[in-house]
Design an enzyme around this catalytic site. Sequence first.
Site, PDB file in Angstrom:
ATOM      1  N   SER A 138       0.838  -1.201   0.000  1.00 39.31           N
ATOM      2  CA  SER A 138       0.000   0.000   0.000  1.00 39.31           C
ATOM      3  C   SER A 138       0.876   1.254   0.000  1.00 39.31           C
ATOM      4  O   SER A 138       1.604   1.482  -0.959  1.00 39.31           O
ATOM      5  CB  SER A 138      -0.964  -0.048   1.195  1.00 39.31           C
ATOM      6  OG  SER A 138      -1.926   0.967   1.125  1.00 39.31           O
ATOM      7  N   HIS A 161      -4.624  -1.148  -4.186  1.00 38.92           N
ATOM      8  CA  HIS A 161      -6.030  -1.500  -3.888  1.00 38.92           C
ATOM      9  C   HIS A 161      -6.931  -1.299  -5.107  1.00 38.92           C
ATOM     10  O   HIS A 161      -8.081  -0.877  -4.985  1.00 38.92           O
ATOM     11  CB  HIS A 161      -6.555  -0.651  -2.726  1.00 38.92           C
ATOM     12  CG  HIS A 161      -5.657  -0.569  -1.541  1.00 38.92           C
ATOM     13  ND1 HIS A 161      -5.275  -1.678  -0.813  1.00 38.92           N
ATOM     14  CD2 HIS A 161      -5.040   0.503  -0.954  1.00 38.92           C
ATOM     15  CE1 HIS A 161      -4.477  -1.292   0.180  1.00 38.92           C
ATOM     16  NE2 HIS A 161      -4.315   0.014   0.104  1.00 38.92           N
TER      17      HIS A 161
END
Length: 229
Positions: free
Chosen positions: A124, A159
């Site tokens: 991330s 994501h």
Amino acid sequence: MIQGQIIAIGGGGFSEGSEPRLDTYILEQCPTSKPKIGFLGTASGDAESYRQKFYARFSQLNCLPAHLTFFRRTPDLADWVMQQDAIYVGGGNTLSLLAIWEAWNLPPLLKEAARNGTILAGVSAGAVCWFESALTDARAGTLMPLKCLNFISGSCCPHYSLEAERKPTFEKLVRNGDISPGIAIDDGAAAHFVDGQLKHVISGHDGSAAYKVIQSPNGAMTEPLKVNS
């Protein structure tokens, strides 16, 4: 761009108790039989709960896990960084991560370590920080472009398939020229770069993938990349 290896994970891995393949893949790239892997939880404010997840996963693997904190007494950075065979950067707030690293002059040390063979990896925020720019939700309620370290040219979005607003926002920014064309990575997938060039896409579970996002005659388009494993 820098010389060396960077493994960018879109989401998941040890932080979610999932996709152990993504974590073992990092260790497999190290040249030593029992590599030293250091965790940087800067983007989460060095959250204790996050660090515990790191040790829960990596203490079960054939490696020597360690961590570095910036929110308590911090050791000699050069000494710590150069000891690691791999450095794993956790998720959280990318903007805050970059500001703290800049204050401590950490990026040049990471660049030198990569040239010397240390694997740079992360999930991330810890994945996108290595790129020229990224799509981030560092400010609550909005997705925005953010200049990053530029160890890898182009942009990155994590994501990608999990969060509904990621794909249309990233494509819009690429279409308008507000962010460079780049790569988007699903949760459960990772992109492995060598000397700034994409070499492999790794999938930790069925359906997870990475994508090339480029400008097109119709604006912008997302193209799946070949998954190598």
